[in-house]
Design a protein around this motif. Structure first.
Motif, mmCIF file in Angstrom:
data_model
loop_
_atom_site.group_PDB
_atom_site.id
_atom_site.type_symbol
_atom_site.label_atom_id
_atom_site.label_comp_id
_atom_site.label_asym_id
_atom_site.label_seq_id
_atom_site.Cartn_x
_atom_site.Cartn_y
_atom_site.Cartn_z
ATOM 1 N N THR A 1 -71.472 21.356 -11.137
ATOM 2 C CA THR A 1 -70.520 22.803 -11.751
ATOM 3 C C THR A 1 -70.651 23.972 -11.717
ATOM 4 O O THR A 1 -70.020 25.051 -11.253
ATOM 5 N N HIS A 2 -71.649 24.351 -12.525
ATOM 6 C CA HIS A 2 -71.622 25.546 -12.465
ATOM 7 C C HIS A 2 -72.545 26.050 -11.888
ATOM 8 O O HIS A 2 -72.102 27.237 -11.165
ATOM 9 N N THR A 3 -73.132 25.136 -10.621
ATOM 10 C CA THR A 3 -73.502 26.075 -8.946
ATOM 11 C C THR A 3 -73.046 26.016 -8.507
ATOM 12 O O THR A 3 -73.073 27.099 -7.675
ATOM 13 N N LEU A 4 -72.025 25.274 -8.773
ATOM 14 C CA LEU A 4 -70.912 25.177 -7.532
ATOM 15 C C LEU A 4 -70.128 26.237 -7.875
ATOM 16 O O LEU A 4 -69.851 27.129 -6.924
ATOM 17 N N SER A 5 -69.618 26.976 -8.919
ATOM 18 C CA SER A 5 -69.166 28.033 -9.306
ATOM 19 C C SER A 5 -69.325 29.598 -9.563
ATOM 20 O O SER A 5 -69.040 30.518 -8.476
ATOM 21 N N VAL A 6 -71.278 29.197 -9.360
ATOM 22 C CA VAL A 6 -71.388 30.158 -8.794
ATOM 23 C C VAL A 6 -71.905 30.809 -8.058
ATOM 24 O O VAL A 6 -71.625 31.791 -6.970
ATOM 25 N N SER A 7 -71.716 29.504 -6.507
ATOM 26 C CA SER A 7 -71.594 29.508 -5.197
ATOM 27 C C SER A 7 -70.634 30.725 -4.734
ATOM 28 O O SER A 7 -70.864 31.095 -3.753
ATOM 29 N N LEU A 8 -69.688 30.248 -4.643
ATOM 30 C CA LEU A 8 -68.543 30.692 -4.826
ATOM 31 C C LEU A 8 -68.390 32.072 -5.457
ATOM 32 O O LEU A 8 -67.803 32.796 -4.755
ATOM 33 N N ASN A 9 -68.923 32.500 -6.645
ATOM 34 C CA ASN A 9 -68.308 33.495 -7.114
ATOM 35 C C ASN A 9 -69.094 34.456 -5.997
ATOM 36 O O ASN A 9 -68.856 35.785 -6.197
#
Length: 353
Positions: free
Chosen positions: A241-249
């Motif tokens: 979840t963290h990796t996904l949100s960071v990539s989106l940001n």
């Protein structure tokens, strides 16, 4: 994004320990009833010391970045070798101190390094221990585990070393090889959560490399592909979840700097949704609360630039409320400093209304 090795939790696809007890016995010794066959599992070991679980500088390493040599270059006249990007920052040889008159490519040594990397951790074999004791025919079969995932960890380790030393091209090369390996596994097994998470993490790191060199277009492509693979995984894993949100940001950041505010807001909002969902399942995790507040600040900043002041104020206020109600451990000074830093920024933005 905090770089992590995505292979550390991975199980081996062909674990020899799961075989039936007699499956690997040497048939030539089946008649030896007095000394029964004994199998043992041996973890893969690199003969030069380049194992993913160690942090050794081996004979094919650059002593500056501590990763395997990339674009191997030789100093003249001392003949010491380094990565081209690493030694180009020096006027004197870091090993012997001699003046560097010029730097020459060392294609022969680089060829050795490339062949070593290509073959590393690809071999799976059985080995018969030829050591003999009292009986000449007494032998022990040694089964080497499948090491395809060991190779992934090895490549990631080398990429991380290069990244820390700002040798971006070296890191990209190792990450690209890792990506190729995982894609090959995906073709064989399909989109398993484990492989999708591995590929998503590696693609995100490739995006970071491209962003560091100013190649925004390639960075966005890598981050978008990272998001696509991570979206295929159930969102109950906090690290994914963290990796996904960071990539989106990070896509949002790149769009923001390009001036495409609508696209930036779309990606920031997606990142916010991912973090909100994670916080709804883990509401007591302080880092998630700070992450949500940070995402709210990003969305609010874009809203303000788009002229949506009321929406911006609402998001800033929600973020402030989250952080003011957050209690952090007295021993976790870094987390508290991060909370205060974000809170200071938010209050500053509210003061501009």
């Amino acid at each position: 994004m905090t770089p992590v090795c995505p292979f550390t939790k991975a199980s081996r696809p062909d674990d020899a320990s799961s075989k039936k007890p007699g499956e690997h016995q040497n048939k030539q010794q089946a008649s030896n009833e007095n000394k029964p066959q004994q199998d043992s599992i041996v973890a893969p070991k690199c003969p030069l010391g380049y194992d993913s679980q160690t942090f050794k500088i081996g004979p094919l390493s650059c002593v500056i970045c501590q990763a395997l040599l990339f674009q191997c270059s030789k100093c003249v006249p001392c003949s010491h070798v380094y990565c081209k990007a690493c030694i180009s920052r020096f006027k004197d040889c870091p090993i012997c101190g001699a003046d560097i008159e010029k730097i020459e490519d060392d294609a022969n040594l680089q060829g050795v390094v490339d062949r070593f990397i290509e073959g590393h951790a690809r071999i799976k074999r059985s080995q018969v221990d030829t050591e003999q004791d009292e009986r000449e025919d007494d032998k022990k079969t040694v089964i080497y585990e499948d090491v395809s995932l060991e190779r992934g960890a090895f490549l990631m380790q080398q990429a991380m070393r290069a990244l820390r030393a700002n040798n971006i091209e070296s890191a990209k090369s190792r990450l690209s090889m890792c990506t190729k390996d995982v894609r090959e596994q995906l073709e064989k097994t399909g989109n398993t959560p484990e492989l999708c998470s591995q590929l998503g993490a590696v693609l995100g790191m490739l995006g970071d490399c491209c962003r560091a060199t100013g190649d925004a277009s390639s960075a966005i492509s890598y981050f978008e592909e990272s998001v696509n693979f991570l979206m295929k995984i159930p969102n109950d894993d906090s690290e994914i979840t963290h990796t996904l949100s960071v990539s989106l940001n990070k896509i949002g950041d790149l769009k923001y700097y390009e001036g495409d505010l609508q696209a930036a807001r779309s990606y920031y909002s997606q990142g916010l949704d991912v973090r909100r969902n994670a916080m709804s399942h883990h509401s007591t995790v302080p880092t998630l609360v700070i992450d949500v507040a940070t995402s709210l600040a990003k969305v609010a900043d874009v809203d303000r630039n788009l002229g949506n002041e009321d929406a911006a104020i609402a998001n800033f206020q929600e973020a402030v409320k989250l952080l003011e109600s957050l209690s952090t451990s007295a021993s976790d000074v870094g987390l508290e400093n991060r909370r205060l830093s974000v809170l200071e920024f938010l209050n500053g933005q509210l003061g501009k209304k």
